[in-house]
Every structure is written in C-alpha cells, then in structure tokens.
Design a protein around this motif. Structure first.
Motif, PDB file in Angstrom:
ATOM      1  N   GLU A  81      25.186  42.312 -21.342  1.00 35.35           N
ATOM      2  CA  GLU A  81      26.213  42.222 -20.322  1.00 35.35           C
ATOM      3  C   GLU A  81      26.123  43.349 -19.311  1.00 35.35           C
ATOM      4  N   GLU A  82      25.603  44.496 -19.707  1.00 38.69           N
ATOM      5  CA  GLU A  82      25.548  45.639 -18.809  1.00 38.69           C
ATOM      6  C   GLU A  82      24.196  46.314 -18.889  1.00 38.69           C
ATOM      7  N   PHE A  83      23.740  46.791 -17.735  1.00 42.99           N
ATOM      8  CA  PHE A  83      22.477  47.516 -17.666  1.00 42.99           C
ATOM      9  C   PHE A  83      22.472  48.323 -16.387  1.00 42.99           C
ATOM     10  N   PHE A  84      21.472  49.165 -16.211  1.00 39.06           N
ATOM     11  CA  PHE A  84      21.384  49.945 -14.985  1.00 39.06           C
ATOM     12  C   PHE A  84      19.939  50.104 -14.556  1.00 39.06           C
ATOM     13  N   ILE A  85      19.780  50.478 -13.297  1.00 35.79           N
ATOM     14  CA  ILE A  85      18.474  50.865 -12.782  1.00 35.79           C
ATOM     15  C   ILE A  85      18.654  52.212 -12.088  1.00 35.79           C
ATOM     16  N   VAL A  86      17.600  52.998 -12.072  1.00 36.53           N
ATOM     17  CA  VAL A  86      17.575  54.238 -11.324  1.00 36.53           C
ATOM     18  C   VAL A  86      16.573  54.030 -10.197  1.00 36.53           C
ATOM     19  N   VAL A  87      16.969  54.362  -8.981  1.00 33.00           N
ATOM     20  CA  VAL A  87      16.140  54.108  -7.808  1.00 33.00           C
ATOM     21  C   VAL A  87      15.163  55.268  -7.634  1.00 33.00           C
ATOM     22  N   TYR A  88      13.903  55.021  -8.018  1.00 36.08           N
ATOM     23  CA  TYR A  88      12.835  56.015  -7.912  1.00 36.08           C
ATOM     24  C   TYR A  88      11.883  55.725  -6.762  1.00 36.08           C
ATOM     25  N   GLU A  89      11.999  54.548  -6.184  1.00 32.56           N
ATOM     26  CA  GLU A  89      11.095  54.146  -5.097  1.00 32.56           C
ATOM     27  C   GLU A  89      11.943  53.630  -3.943  1.00 32.56           C
ATOM     28  N   ASP A  90      11.304  53.182  -2.896  1.00 32.77           N
ATOM     29  CA  ASP A  90      12.002  52.721  -1.701  1.00 32.77           C
ATOM     30  C   ASP A  90      13.208  51.866  -2.084  1.00 32.77           C
ATOM     31  N   PRO A  91      14.415  52.312  -1.724  1.00 33.22           N
ATOM     32  CA  PRO A  91      15.623  51.592  -2.136  1.00 33.22           C
ATOM     33  C   PRO A  91      15.787  50.227  -1.474  1.00 33.22           C
ATOM     34  N   LEU A  92      15.008  49.940  -0.428  1.00 30.58           N
ATOM     35  CA  LEU A  92      15.190  48.690   0.303  1.00 30.58           C
ATOM     36  C   LEU A  92      14.271  47.562  -0.153  1.00 30.58           C
ATOM     37  N   VAL A  93      13.284  47.861  -0.970  1.00 26.12           N
ATOM     38  CA  VAL A  93      12.381  46.808  -1.441  1.00 26.12           C
ATOM     39  C   VAL A  93      12.948  46.177  -2.705  1.00 26.12           C
TER      40      VAL A  93
ATOM     41  N   GLY B 185      24.788  52.228   0.569  1.00 24.98           N
ATOM     42  CA  GLY B 185      24.203  53.558   0.540  1.00 24.98           C
ATOM     43  C   GLY B 185      23.271  53.809  -0.628  1.00 24.98           C
ATOM     44  N   VAL B 186      22.608  52.774  -1.111  1.00 20.63           N
ATOM     45  CA  VAL B 186      21.663  52.951  -2.216  1.00 20.63           C
ATOM     46  C   VAL B 186      20.459  53.715  -1.671  1.00 20.63           C
ATOM     47  N   ASP B 187      20.130  54.819  -2.312  1.00 20.20           N
ATOM     48  CA  ASP B 187      19.052  55.679  -1.838  1.00 20.20           C
ATOM     49  C   ASP B 187      18.277  56.220  -3.035  1.00 20.20           C
ATOM     50  N   PHE B 188      17.234  56.986  -2.752  1.00 21.10           N
ATOM     51  CA  PHE B 188      16.440  57.606  -3.820  1.00 21.10           C
ATOM     52  C   PHE B 188      17.356  58.403  -4.743  1.00 21.10           C
ATOM     53  N   GLY B 189      17.166  58.263  -6.036  1.00 18.56           N
ATOM     54  CA  GLY B 189      17.959  59.005  -7.007  1.00 18.56           C
ATOM     55  C   GLY B 189      19.272  58.358  -7.380  1.00 18.56           C
ATOM     56  N   CYS B 190      19.633  57.244  -6.743  1.00 22.13           N
ATOM     57  CA  CYS B 190      20.880  56.573  -7.096  1.00 22.13           C
ATOM     58  C   CYS B 190      20.735  55.868  -8.448  1.00 22.13           C
ATOM     59  N   PHE B 191      21.821  55.792  -9.124  1.00 22.29           N
ATOM     60  CA  PHE B 191      21.963  55.118 -10.409  1.00 22.29           C
ATOM     61  C   PHE B 191      22.822  53.891 -10.113  1.00 22.29           C
ATOM     62  N   VAL B 192      22.288  52.679 -10.363  1.00 23.05           N
ATOM     63  CA  VAL B 192      23.000  51.446 -10.032  1.00 23.05           C
ATOM     64  C   VAL B 192      23.324  50.720 -11.336  1.00 23.05           C
ATOM     65  N   HIS B 193      24.615  50.593 -11.606  1.00 26.34           N
ATOM     66  CA  HIS B 193      25.103  49.957 -12.833  1.00 26.34           C
ATOM     67  C   HIS B 193      25.472  48.509 -12.533  1.00 26.34           C
ATOM     68  N   PHE B 194      25.004  47.586 -13.380  1.00 35.15           N
ATOM     69  CA  PHE B 194      25.283  46.163 -13.234  1.00 35.15           C
ATOM     70  C   PHE B 194      26.036  45.666 -14.467  1.00 35.15           C
ATOM     71  N   LYS B 195      26.969  44.767 -14.242  1.00 36.43           N
ATOM     72  CA  LYS B 195      27.638  44.087 -15.348  1.00 36.43           C
ATOM     73  C   LYS B 195      27.569  42.594 -15.064  1.00 36.43           C
ATOM     74  N   TYR B 196      26.973  41.847 -15.995  1.00 29.42           N
ATOM     75  CA  TYR B 196      26.829  40.404 -15.842  1.00 29.42           C
ATOM     76  C   TYR B 196      28.152  39.734 -16.198  1.00 29.42           C
ATOM     77  N   GLU B 197      28.695  38.986 -15.239  1.00 24.29           N
ATOM     78  CA  GLU B 197      29.980  38.323 -15.431  1.00 24.29           C
ATOM     79  C   GLU B 197      29.829  36.847 -15.761  1.00 24.29           C
ATOM     80  N   GLY B 198      28.589  36.349 -15.797  1.00 20.54           N
ATOM     81  CA  GLY B 198      28.362  34.920 -15.979  1.00 20.54           C
ATOM     82  C   GLY B 198      28.333  34.237 -14.624  1.00 20.54           C
TER      83      GLY B 198
ATOM     84  N   THR C 156      28.636  42.379 -11.219  1.00 18.19           N
ATOM     85  CA  THR C 156      29.408  43.418 -10.544  1.00 18.19           C
ATOM     86  C   THR C 156      28.555  44.677 -10.544  1.00 18.19           C
ATOM     87  N   VAL C 157      28.679  45.462  -9.481  1.00 18.48           N
ATOM     88  CA  VAL C 157      27.786  46.590  -9.268  1.00 18.48           C
ATOM     89  C   VAL C 157      28.579  47.851  -8.952  1.00 18.48           C
TER      90      VAL C 157
END
Length: 160
Positions: free
Chosen positions: A37-49, A107-120, A125-126
C-alpha cells in the motif's frame, strides 16, 4: 507458586498473544498475502524524466497493470494528476507522461523523497519531502501564483 509471564496488572508478554503458546504467534511472513500500500522513491537523477516504482509494487499489480495512474496530493484538494504508466516487460513499472508536469508543480528535485500510498482504483496519494526531509507545502490551485513570496507556504514544523 509457579512463575508465569503475566504480570499482576495484566501487562507484559503474557497478554495479547506474544507470551502464550505458539498458536498466539503471528503467521510467518511467507504465508501473509502480498499487500503493498505504501512505498517511496528517492530522486537521484533528473526529476523530470520517467520514474521507476518499486518492482515489488509492480508485482503486486500483476495482471491488473494500469495504462495510467492518478496522483493526488495527500491531505489536499481532490485534484488528480493523470500520469501514464509504462511496463518494460521485465517487471518494472515507470511513471511516464504526466510525471514531468506533476514534478514541476510540486517542486520535485534532486534529493527529494517522494512517498506514495496506493488507494486502489489506480489512485496514488503523494507526499513530497525536500532535501531537509521536511514535507513540501503548495499553493492551492485558486491562489495567485505570480507572487514569488513564500509567505503563504507553511514552514516545516520540525526542521532538522
């Protein structure tokens, strides 16, 4: 007098199942259903790709792979951002077209931590955390965004 794991007040390991017999232990992890239900990514590369989501989440959706997902800011308006999803045939899932717009707006940029929650129903939700590990806050869609002042943005409540 025989010793037991229960304390006179009912607290401790004997109450609630952990101190009793083996029947009170939780099932081993291999027998639990796979629920992601929940996971995250850390943005280590170009945040727009396009962004890879965890393989375990893609495995969870096996057989129900969406062609797009809908991203929603956690604890915010009901506005949904439509983002196309790609699967690479090797079990990897990527946020693709639409991710760039969401990234810029949030404002997602290098070093951002993006948390996701799957709602079905293909809704995630982010929450976006900046490089100081504080949650980012945004202007609402109806506010004037021409003013470059940060006066209307809530500050981080627990800075490091």
């Amino acid at each position: 007098m025989a010793s037991t794991s229960r304390t006179p007040t009912g607290r401790g390991r004997g109450r609630g199942g952990w101190g009793g017999g083996s029947s009170s232990l939780p099932p081993p992890p291999s027998t639990l259903p796979l629920i992601i239900e929940e996971f995250f990514i850390v943005v280590y590369e170009d945040p727009l790709v396009k962004k890879a989501l965890p393989k375990k989440f893609a495995d969870y959706l096996d057989g129900q792979e969406p062609t797009k997902v809908y991203l929603r800011e956690a604890d915010c308006s009901p506005h949904l951002w439509t983002v196309e999803v790609l699967f690479d045939g090797q079990g990897r899932m990527y946020l693709d077209k639409g991710w760039e717009n969401f990234s810029i707006a949030h404002g997602v940029d290098f070093g951002c931590f993006v948390h996701f929650k799957y709602e079905g129903d293909d809704v995630l939700t982010v929450k976006v955390f900046d490089g100081t590990m504080c949650k980012k806050y945004y202007y609402s869609d109806d506010e004037d965004t021409d003013d470059e002042s940060d006066d209307d943005v809530k500050p981080c409540s627990h800075p490091l």
